[in-house]
Design an enzyme around this catalytic site. Structure first.
Site, PDB file in Angstrom:
ATOM      1  N   GLU A 138      12.690  -6.593  -8.023  1.00  0.00           N
ATOM      2  CA  GLU A 138      12.210  -6.966  -9.361  1.00  0.00           C
ATOM      3  C   GLU A 138      11.632  -5.767 -10.097  1.00  0.00           C
ATOM      4  OE1 GLU A 138       8.925  -9.636  -8.499  1.00  0.00           O
ATOM      5  OE2 GLU A 138      10.220 -10.827  -7.197  1.00  0.00           O
ATOM      6  N   LYS A 140       8.814  -3.660 -11.704  1.00  0.00           N
ATOM      7  CA  LYS A 140       7.361  -3.551 -11.574  1.00  0.00           C
ATOM      8  C   LYS A 140       6.848  -3.343 -12.986  1.00  0.00           C
ATOM      9  CE  LYS A 140       3.796  -1.200  -8.930  1.00  0.00           C
ATOM     10  NZ  LYS A 140       2.879  -0.955 -10.040  1.00  0.00           N
ATOM     11  N   ASP A 142       4.444  -2.637 -16.021  1.00  0.00           N
ATOM     12  CA  ASP A 142       3.281  -1.766 -16.152  1.00  0.00           C
ATOM     13  C   ASP A 142       2.334  -2.357 -17.202  1.00  0.00           C
ATOM     14  OD1 ASP A 142       1.745   0.381 -15.639  1.00  0.00           O
ATOM     15  OD2 ASP A 142       2.924   1.815 -16.800  1.00  0.00           O
ATOM     16  N   TYR A 243       5.009 -13.348 -11.402  1.00  0.00           N
ATOM     17  CA  TYR A 243       5.892 -12.893 -10.324  1.00  0.00           C
ATOM     18  C   TYR A 243       5.495 -13.396  -8.937  1.00  0.00           C
ATOM     19  CZ  TYR A 243       2.309  -9.297 -10.790  1.00  0.00           C
ATOM     20  OH  TYR A 243       1.131  -8.639 -10.937  1.00  0.00           O
ATOM     21  N   LYS A 331       8.216   3.456  -6.792  1.00  0.00           N
ATOM     22  CA  LYS A 331       7.856   4.065  -8.079  1.00  0.00           C
ATOM     23  C   LYS A 331       8.978   4.971  -8.558  1.00  0.00           C
ATOM     24  CE  LYS A 331       3.254   3.312  -8.480  1.00  0.00           C
ATOM     25  NZ  LYS A 331       2.446   3.328  -9.635  1.00  0.00           N
ATOM     26  N   CYS A 421     -20.214  27.597  -1.151  1.00  0.00           N
ATOM     27  CA  CYS A 421     -19.833  26.682  -2.229  1.00  0.00           C
ATOM     28  C   CYS A 421     -19.521  27.492  -3.498  1.00  0.00           C
ATOM     29  CB  CYS A 421     -20.974  25.692  -2.503  1.00  0.00           C
ATOM     30  SG  CYS A 421     -20.707  24.730  -4.004  1.00  0.00           S
ATOM     31  N   CYS A 424     -22.606  26.574  -6.113  1.00  0.00           N
ATOM     32  CA  CYS A 424     -24.015  26.938  -5.951  1.00  0.00           C
ATOM     33  C   CYS A 424     -24.244  27.990  -4.870  1.00  0.00           C
ATOM     34  CB  CYS A 424     -24.851  25.689  -5.663  1.00  0.00           C
ATOM     35  SG  CYS A 424     -24.475  24.958  -4.066  1.00  0.00           S
ATOM     36  N   CYS A 439     -20.013  21.018   0.474  1.00  0.00           N
ATOM     37  CA  CYS A 439     -21.232  21.707   0.086  1.00  0.00           C
ATOM     38  C   CYS A 439     -22.372  20.746   0.421  1.00  0.00           C
ATOM     39  CB  CYS A 439     -21.222  22.004  -1.418  1.00  0.00           C
ATOM     40  SG  CYS A 439     -22.857  22.494  -2.006  1.00  0.00           S
ATOM     41  N   CYS A 444     -26.580  20.626  -5.823  1.00  0.00           N
ATOM     42  CA  CYS A 444     -25.495  21.480  -6.339  1.00  0.00           C
ATOM     43  C   CYS A 444     -25.064  20.932  -7.704  1.00  0.00           C
ATOM     44  CB  CYS A 444     -24.327  21.456  -5.358  1.00  0.00           C
ATOM     45  SG  CYS A 444     -22.830  22.193  -6.027  1.00  0.00           S
TER      46      CYS A 444
HETATM   47  S1  IVH Z   1       3.790  -8.564  -6.476  1.00  0.00           S
HETATM   48  C1  IVH Z   1       0.657  -9.201  -3.066  1.00  0.00           C
HETATM   49  N1  IVH Z   1       5.505  -8.127  -8.374  1.00  0.00           N
HETATM   50  O1  IVH Z   1       1.837  -4.014  -9.395  1.00  0.00           O
HETATM   51  C2  IVH Z   1       1.636  -8.570  -3.964  1.00  0.00           C
HETATM   52  N2  IVH Z   1       3.402  -7.015  -8.511  1.00  0.00           N
HETATM   53  O2  IVH Z   1       0.783  -1.889  -7.547  1.00  0.00           O
HETATM   54  C3  IVH Z   1       1.506  -9.049  -5.329  1.00  0.00           C
HETATM   55  N3  IVH Z   1       3.109  -5.652 -10.513  1.00  0.00           N
HETATM   56  O3  IVH Z   1      -1.269  -5.362  -8.601  1.00  0.00           O
HETATM   57  C4  IVH Z   1       2.112  -8.181  -6.331  1.00  0.00           C
HETATM   58  N4  IVH Z   1       5.072  -6.080 -11.414  1.00  0.00           N
HETATM   59  O4  IVH Z   1      -0.304  -5.948 -10.874  1.00  0.00           O
HETATM   60  C5  IVH Z   1       4.292  -7.833  -7.895  1.00  0.00           C
HETATM   61  N5  IVH Z   1       7.131  -7.880 -10.003  1.00  0.00           N
HETATM   62  C6  IVH Z   1       5.910  -7.598  -9.539  1.00  0.00           C
HETATM   63  C7  IVH Z   1       5.019  -6.750 -10.233  1.00  0.00           C
HETATM   64  C8  IVH Z   1       3.763  -6.472  -9.667  1.00  0.00           C
HETATM   65  C9  IVH Z   1       3.918  -5.448 -11.569  1.00  0.00           C
HETATM   66  C10 IVH Z   1       1.775  -5.029 -10.362  1.00  0.00           C
HETATM   67  C11 IVH Z   1       0.686  -5.947  -9.894  1.00  0.00           C
HETATM   68  C12 IVH Z   1       0.116  -5.312  -8.657  1.00  0.00           C
HETATM   69  C13 IVH Z   1       0.580  -3.906  -8.794  1.00  0.00           C
HETATM   70  C14 IVH Z   1       0.673  -3.268  -7.425  1.00  0.00           C
END
Ligand code: IVH
Length: 695
Positions: A138, A140, A142, A243, A331, A421, A424, A439, A444
């Site tokens: 899926e 991710k 942002d 999701y 990522k 350090c 300081c 340090c 400091c």
């Molecule tokens: S699943 C227990 N699915 O990414 C796992 N997360 O870096 C639940 N996020 O905190 C997360 N798209 O805010 C999941 N398709 C997706 C997502 C997603 C964005 C975010 C979410 C999570 C963060 C993790």
């Protein structure tokens, strides 16, 4: 994608009826029965058209017709307030009243995801998890993570992730997001996880109208959720994708993530587009496809999430304390670029840790210009064999700072972190089992400054106007020498206003930010002190287990017996106990706390929202073994806490109940020895049901 944001649809406020709303209100039926009938029908229609518009992106009526319908419903609600649906779609206009957020204890731990940055790493995980399994791949998204809690088909709470255990209750703001249904077509209870986001198009429109004040859609989305005035939030083009979902007490047993999400979709929740169900071997090709599509989807994504589809397989893989073992984030911006090291400097952090940084010839990486990259520590430098003049590869991993990853040509002799350090001049120390140099001087200047910067930072006390630059300035110019001094800064207002760059406006933002920090909950105050081992998680654990005032923690630090009971808190280990004892008996720290107390900071945790029903009040529960209906078993303990009880990690004479399942082992023996009441899963569910709680 809708053509435009229908601002008219949502920005009208109840308090200021427009000409049109006045007009529609005159011909309302007087008879409450008739009114009720029409109100229910209008609610249904408004809900339906909001869904078509905001979720399906295919409106069937004009904005004008929708407005008429919406305003008629508002007019009805004004004329017949008692008949108004508590989950009416008109709540999406928000309220003008400022509201502070209450703390909300999540009903399930809100975990995060472990990141992978290259295909190799991801595929290693896939191999380990099971090649023959199916995976949901899926986007991710942002944006800002959110939990939605519905009970009997009604949205009851919208809560930010917060610490993962406790979040901010931002329900009023969430109600203004038109793609979130306030009432479902079924009276189910459901907990959903999703991401609040904005499309690039709608962000640009909004940002333009706001004179370009916002950096990117993600910041604006998460900032919006924290607005105190929900009618302001209603004006922002927020959307949601859900999701993950959990159905407490549902008889229907879902076998796969796909089935769960299908149910969510049937209930009219928007799901991210393009999700694919794939075999492990098909993932690399899918990654390529997603990458190609990224620029075209129209909303911000920072990678993919890959999740095991089979729910029982998920449970058998289980969880670490932060993330599930059954999912990974992948990522996109794991880019690496070459550059040359031209110098080295050292950062002395608030804990005294000395981190070497390579100054590099500027490169553009994942959208920003990078001029330095961390070299972590001496061991890392030695391993790379890197020195000034080296050509290196730099990576920038998402939100993480740029790092030197590989050496192409080594340069001059290998760096050595200096013995003193760099700030300081105090002799540096290397702690046992640590690769880092420290340090040891608590005075400091770099340590102190970074401690104050940490205190003021977004995640901590969130003091507006006090970023790195300003804190350094105030410290260097001797306005402040520690965090408590911030609270007497107002007496230097006139002098500060004479400094360059500190006009009346910026000074009043800073002073106001400092004043506002007095409203921050004790959990934040505690973790912002920057004491060893006492971060947000420990602060939450302490307050959750009765150590919810500074005095109770100080008194525990002095008493070996009390410290023993702190050690019983699951998640708190001996090194934390040692740190608590050390910090809260240290005269300097105690005097700092005293000054903060006098300045008016909160030294007692705000109460956490709990259910009205408190069947477990006064009871202390422990859990052992495995359970059919509570996986992970902490879900059962979360119910105990939500309904008034306390949870502990081990059996003692203070424990009143042990929830025991197959494989309960030594805890069961101890419970029997101490006469602690042992409760089976079946009995536990019975207790819940008798109290009207459906799981
Ligand atoms: S699943 C227990 N699915 O990414 C796992 N997360 O870096 C639940 N996020 O905190 C997360 N798209 O805010 C999941 N398709 C997706 C997502 C997603 C964005 C975010 C979410 C999570 C963060 C993790």
């Amino acid at each position: 994608m809708p053509k435009k944001v229908p601002a008219k649809k949502t920005s009208s406020k109840k308090e200021e009826p427009t000409e049109t709303s006045k007009k529609v209100s005159v011909d309302l039926p007087k008879d409450p029965k008739k009114a009720e009938k029409e109100m229910r029908s209008l609610e249904e229609q408004v809900r339906h058209h909001q869904y078509l518009y905001y979720v399906k992106n295919s409106p069937e009526i004009s904005d004008y017709d929708f407005d008429q319908m919406f305003k008629r419903l508002q007019a009805f609600e004004e004329a017949f307030p008692k008949l108004a649906d508590p989950a009416s779609p008109t709540l999406s206009v928000g309220s003008d009243l400022d509201k502070d957020f209450e703390k909300f204890s999540h009903k399930l731990p809100v975990l995060s995801l472990e990141n992978t940055y290259n295909e190799e790493e991801l595929m290693e995980w896939v191999q380990k998890t099971g090649q023959d399994e199916l995976y949901s791949v899926e986007w991710k998204i942002d944006g800002a993570s959110i939990m939605l809690y519905y009970e009997n088909g009604i949205l009851i709470n919208g809560v930010t992730r917060g610490t993962g255990g406790i979040g901010d209750d931002v329900t009023e703001n969430i109600r203004t997001i038109r793609s979130i249904p306030l009432r479902l077509s079924e009276t189910v209870s459901i907990y959903l996880r999703g991401e609040v986001y904005m499309t690039f198009l709608e962000f640009d429109e909004f940002n333009e109208a706001s004179e370009g004040r916002y950096a990117n859609p993600r910041n604006l989305s998460s900032g919006s959720l924290k607005q105190k005035n929900s009618s302001d939030v209603a004006k922002r083009p927020l959307r949601i994708f859900t999701y993950d979902a959990f159905f407490p007490g549902s008889k229907a047993k879902f076998k796969t993530h796909q089935e769960v999400m299908k149910k969510a979709e049937d209930l009219k929740f928007p799901l991210p587009p393009d999700t694919k169900l794939l075999k492990g071997s098909e993932i690399p090709a899918a990654i390529k496809d997603f990458k190609k599509k990224k620029e075209k989807v129209g909303f911000p994504t920072d990678g993919l999430v890959i999740k095991l589809n089979d729910l029982s397989k998920r449970e058998s893989l289980g969880y670490t304390s932060h993330s599930p073992r059954w999912a990974r984030a992948y990522k996109f911006d794991a880019l690496m670029k070459e550059s040359k090291i031209v110098g080295i400097d050292y950062a002395v952090g608030r804990t005294g840790k000395i981190t070497p940084r390579a100054q590099i010839e500027p490169i553009s990486l994942a959208g920003t210009t990078v001029t330095f990259a961390t070299l972590h520590n001496q061991d890392y430098i030695d391993e790379l064999g890197v020195g000034i003049g080296a050509t290196v590869r730099i990576s920038k991993r998402g939100e993480i700072i740029p790092a030197v990853e590989e050496v192409v040509t080594p340069g001059k002799e290998v760096f050595k972190i200096p013995l003193r350090c760099p700030c300081c001049g105090t002799k540096t120390e290397k702690k046992q089992d640590s690769v880092d140099y420290f340090c040891p001087n608590t005075d400091c200047p770099d340590r102190v400054k970074n401690g104050i910067i940490f205190y003021c930072s977004r995640k901590q006390m969130d003091i507006e106007g006090l970023g790195e630059k300003q804190v350094e300035f105030l410290y260097d110019k001797k306005y402040i020498k520690d965090i408590a001094d911030l609270y007497s800064l107002k007496s230097h207002k006139e002098k500060l206003m004479e400094e360059e760059g500190y006009g009346e406006k910026s000074v009043s933002i800073i002073l106001n930010g400092i004043e506002e920090s007095k409203k921050k909950d004790f959990r934040f105050v505690l973790s912002s002190l920057g004491l060893r081992e006492i971060g947000p998680k420990v602060a939450e654990l302490l307050t959750e287990h009765g150590y919810d005032t500074i005095d109770s923690i100080i008194s525990a630090a002095k008493s070996p017996k009390k410290l023993e009971s702190v050690l019983e808190i699951p998640g708190i280990g001996p090194s934390t106990i040692e740190a608590i004892q050390e910090s809260f008996t240290d005269k300097r720290i105690l005097s700092l706390i005293d000054r903060l107390k006098k300045a008016g900071l909160k030294m007692k945790a705000d109460p956490i929202e709990k259910s009205d029903k408190q069947p477990f009040a006064g009871q202390t529960w422990c859990v052992s073994g495995s359970f059919e209906n509570f996986q992970p078993r902490d879900k059962a303990m979360d119910l105990v806490v939500y309904y008034g009880g306390k949870k502990v990690g081990s059996i003692s004479s203070k424990t009143t109940h042990l929830l025991a399942g197959p494989g309960a082992g030594s805890k069961l023996d101890k419970a029997e020895e101490l006469g602690v009441q042992v409760v089976s899963e079946e009995e536990f569910i019975k207790i819940l049901n008798q109290n009207g709680i459906q799981i």
